[in-house]
Design a protein around this motif. Structure first.
Motif, mmCIF file in Angstrom:
data_model
loop_
_atom_site.group_PDB
_atom_site.id
_atom_site.type_symbol
_atom_site.label_atom_id
_atom_site.label_comp_id
_atom_site.label_asym_id
_atom_site.label_seq_id
_atom_site.Cartn_x
_atom_site.Cartn_y
_atom_site.Cartn_z
ATOM 1 N N PHE A 186 8.225 13.315 -3.568
ATOM 2 C CA PHE A 186 7.203 12.555 -2.846
ATOM 3 C C PHE A 186 6.190 11.956 -3.814
ATOM 4 C CE2 PHE A 186 2.981 12.501 -0.785
ATOM 5 C CZ PHE A 186 3.230 11.583 0.225
ATOM 6 N N GLY A 187 5.788 12.735 -4.815
ATOM 7 C CA GLY A 187 4.791 12.260 -5.770
ATOM 8 C C GLY A 187 5.259 11.052 -6.555
ATOM 9 N N ILE A 188 6.475 11.099 -7.095
ATOM 10 C CA ILE A 188 6.938 9.960 -7.892
ATOM 11 C C ILE A 188 7.249 8.755 -7.007
ATOM 12 C CG2 ILE A 188 7.794 11.393 -9.771
ATOM 13 C CD1 ILE A 188 10.626 11.017 -8.670
ATOM 14 N N PHE A 189 7.651 8.986 -5.748
ATOM 15 C CA PHE A 189 7.947 7.864 -4.849
ATOM 16 C C PHE A 189 6.685 7.064 -4.547
ATOM 17 C CE2 PHE A 189 8.437 5.720 -0.818
ATOM 18 C CZ PHE A 189 9.715 5.189 -0.891
ATOM 19 N N ILE A 190 5.650 7.726 -4.035
ATOM 20 C CA ILE A 190 4.442 6.985 -3.688
ATOM 21 C C ILE A 190 3.738 6.473 -4.947
ATOM 22 C CG2 ILE A 190 4.140 8.232 -1.515
ATOM 23 C CD1 ILE A 190 1.862 9.802 -2.871
ATOM 24 N N GLY A 191 3.879 7.215 -6.051
ATOM 25 C CA GLY A 191 3.282 6.750 -7.295
ATOM 26 C C GLY A 191 3.889 5.444 -7.767
ATOM 27 N N TYR A 192 5.213 5.344 -7.700
ATOM 28 C CA TYR A 192 5.858 4.119 -8.180
ATOM 29 C C TYR A 192 5.667 2.965 -7.204
ATOM 30 C CZ TYR A 192 8.824 1.818 -11.560
ATOM 31 O OH TYR A 192 9.281 0.993 -12.550
ATOM 32 N N VAL A 193 5.533 3.256 -5.913
ATOM 33 C CA VAL A 193 5.169 2.215 -4.949
ATOM 34 C C VAL A 193 3.839 1.582 -5.368
ATOM 35 C CG1 VAL A 193 4.363 1.794 -2.589
ATOM 36 C CG2 VAL A 193 6.456 3.093 -2.966
ATOM 37 N N ALA A 194 2.869 2.422 -5.720
ATOM 38 C CA ALA A 194 1.559 1.918 -6.139
ATOM 39 C C ALA A 194 1.656 1.126 -7.436
ATOM 40 C CB ALA A 194 0.583 3.086 -6.303
ATOM 41 N N TYR A 195 2.510 1.552 -8.356
ATOM 42 C CA TYR A 195 2.712 0.780 -9.590
ATOM 43 C C TYR A 195 3.167 -0.640 -9.265
ATOM 44 C CZ TYR A 195 2.162 4.161 -13.419
ATOM 45 O OH TYR A 195 1.657 5.028 -14.370
ATOM 46 N N TYR A 196 4.116 -0.762 -8.355
ATOM 47 C CA TYR A 196 4.629 -2.090 -8.015
ATOM 48 C C TYR A 196 3.574 -2.944 -7.319
ATOM 49 C CZ TYR A 196 9.410 -3.046 -9.327
ATOM 50 O OH TYR A 196 10.536 -3.388 -10.046
ATOM 51 N N ILE A 197 2.735 -2.326 -6.499
ATOM 52 C CA ILE A 197 1.672 -3.076 -5.836
ATOM 53 C C ILE A 197 0.718 -3.675 -6.867
ATOM 54 C CG2 ILE A 197 -0.377 -2.824 -4.369
ATOM 55 C CD1 ILE A 197 1.214 -0.751 -2.750
ATOM 56 N N LEU A 198 0.453 -2.943 -7.944
ATOM 57 C CA LEU A 198 -0.452 -3.423 -8.990
ATOM 58 C C LEU A 198 0.244 -4.344 -9.988
ATOM 59 C CD1 LEU A 198 -2.451 -0.159 -9.821
ATOM 60 C CD2 LEU A 198 -3.206 -2.109 -8.453
#
Length: 449
Positions: free
Chosen positions: A31-43
């Motif tokens: 869960f941590g790496i999934f939502i973390g990488y989603v945020a990376y792509y948003i930025l």
């Protein structure tokens, strides 16, 4: 390395409690790496979405936008190679959070910038910090999940970039509707920063590092799956430097390099279609903007179900063999390229683009997965970083593409060189996948490290 990023052992868990603790924490880690990488792509993708306003409000040209975005991609490629290797010696959770917050700080400054040189400098910084996302994610996947289920779990993580990329436009649209068009910089840059900050807090609270950081032994010891792994990790805390890991487990392993070349060629085909799809459909096929947008969305979102299905198939029916399914999907990509190129009606071209999008992500995802399975889990970041070779290939490839494009526009048939080159890359990719099947068999027969 600063103390916050260093990999430190967690409090040892009693053996009787290890399995229960492992079963609970591994989903926190995913869960941590999934939502973390989603945020990376948003930025990462918000800059291109702000291009119309940068042109109309600040006087940027299309050449300026192309130069900034191209420079950021090159820097991102270099950073991804270096940072992924550094992730092997870090706590991956802290490493991902640090990169995300640094990228957020850069985006915050973009929200108050107006000059070309300021945006260029900030995008270079953003490219550096964006490179800190992928490496720790694959370190976590290699550490927490056994080979028999790693296809599905890696597939779940892999769709995070489709989700993140798909959320950029809705976030910007909702922010502009709320703040007003005159505050477009806040909508494009500051709103994503707020979301990324919330995500960083969630990753810190709910996410996990590697098993070593949580006081657990390697996964293969907890589950007793040593015989199922291509490479068995006996201890995640090895006394090797970053260069030592890269030298011993990446540079000297021809299997890893073959898999890396697969990633190079698939990226070329993917970006060959993705980059030119809008212009090709509008100017060559005569599609409307609405029709082009629909085909573009289908290309990107079709990858989500196909990626999940591919992960399940390789775990269930291919028993952990990743390359045979890659070869099957590449045959489909080759057939779809002809439909995409030769089709004249909306339905045929859209179906061709959709099938390419559906299938091209499969070998991309499986090659990344195969790379981390060819090395011990403490070298997973370096295996991910070995794709630094992509940068050289992509730069040479796209330099040639730009020359072909300018020359072909004068001749009136600009898309033909792109297709010919993509077909050549497709043949190289198919050959490389076949070689990986052979080398994987050799790898499985070698002594376990």
């Amino acid at each position: 390395m600063i103390p916050f990023l260093m990999s430190k052992p967690g409090k040892p868990i009693p053996e009787a409690e290890q399995l229960e603790r492992y079963n609970r924490l591994r989903w926190h880690a995913l869960f941590g790496i999934f939502i973390g990488y989603v945020a990376y792509y948003i930025l990462r993708n918000n800059f291109l979405l702000s291009s119309p306003e940068l042109i109309s409000e600040f006087g940027f040209t299309k050449k300026d936008i192309g130069f900034i975005s191209g420079t950021m991609l090159v820097i991102y490629g270099l950073s991804k190679g270096v940072m992924s290797a550094l992730a092997d010696k870090s706590n991956p959770k802290h490493f991902m959070i640090f990169g995300l917050m640094m990228s957020a700080a850069v985006n915050l400054m973009m929200g108050f910038s107006a000059s070309f040189w300021a945006f260029l400098f900030l995008c270079i910084l953003n490219g550096i910090f964006q490179g800190m996302g992928a490496g720790p994610a694959y370190v976590v996947l290699a550490s927490w999940f056994p080979r028999k289920s790693r296809g599905v779990t890696t597939a779940i993580f892999n769709i995070s970039h489709n989700v993140g990329g798909g959320l950029v436009a809705p976030i910007a649209g909702a922010s502009i509707a709320w703040l007003g068009t005159e505050r477009w910089q806040a909508a494009h840059f500051i709103a994503p920063v707020v979301i990324a900050t919330i995500v960083a807090v969630l990753v810190y609270v709910l996410g996990k590092g590697r098993t070593y950081n949580e006081g657990l032994p390697p996964t293969s010891k907890i589950l007793g799956t040593e015989q199922e792994e291509l490479i068995v990790t006996k201890d995640e805390n090895v006394n090797l430097t970053t260069w030592g890991i890269f030298r011993d487990y990446i540079v000297k392993d021809i299997n890893v390099w073959f898999v890396s070349f697969i990633d190079v060629f698939t990226y070329m085909i993917r970006f060959g279609v993705l980059t030119w799809l809008p212009l090709y459909l509008l100017e060559t096929k005569g599609f409307s903007k609405g029709q082009m947008a629909a085909a573009f969305a289908i290309f990107e979102w079709a990858a989500i179900p196909s990626t999940l299905l591919a992960g399940w198939l390789t775990d269930t029916y291919f028993k952990g063999c990743r390359m045979p399914l890659s070869i099957i999907t590449l045959i489909g990509v080759g057939a779809s390229m002809f439909a995409y190129w030769g089709g004249h009606d909306l339905l045929t071209v859209t179906i061709g683009a959709g099938i390419i999008g559906c299938l091209i992500y499969v070998p991309m995802f499986l090659s990344s997965l195969q790379a981390i399975e060819l090395v011990p889990s403490f070298a997973a970041g370096s295996a991910t970083g070995s794709r630094l070779a992509q940068l050289c290939f992509r730069k040479l490839f796209w330099h040639g593409i730009i020359w072909d494009l300018s020359r072909s526009l004068w001749l009136g048939c600009w898309f033909l060189p792109l297709v010919i080159r993509s077909l050549w890359l497709y043949l190289l990719l198919l050959y490389d996948s076949l070689r990986c099947v052979t080398f994987r068999k050799e790898k499985a027969s070698t002594s376990r490290k």
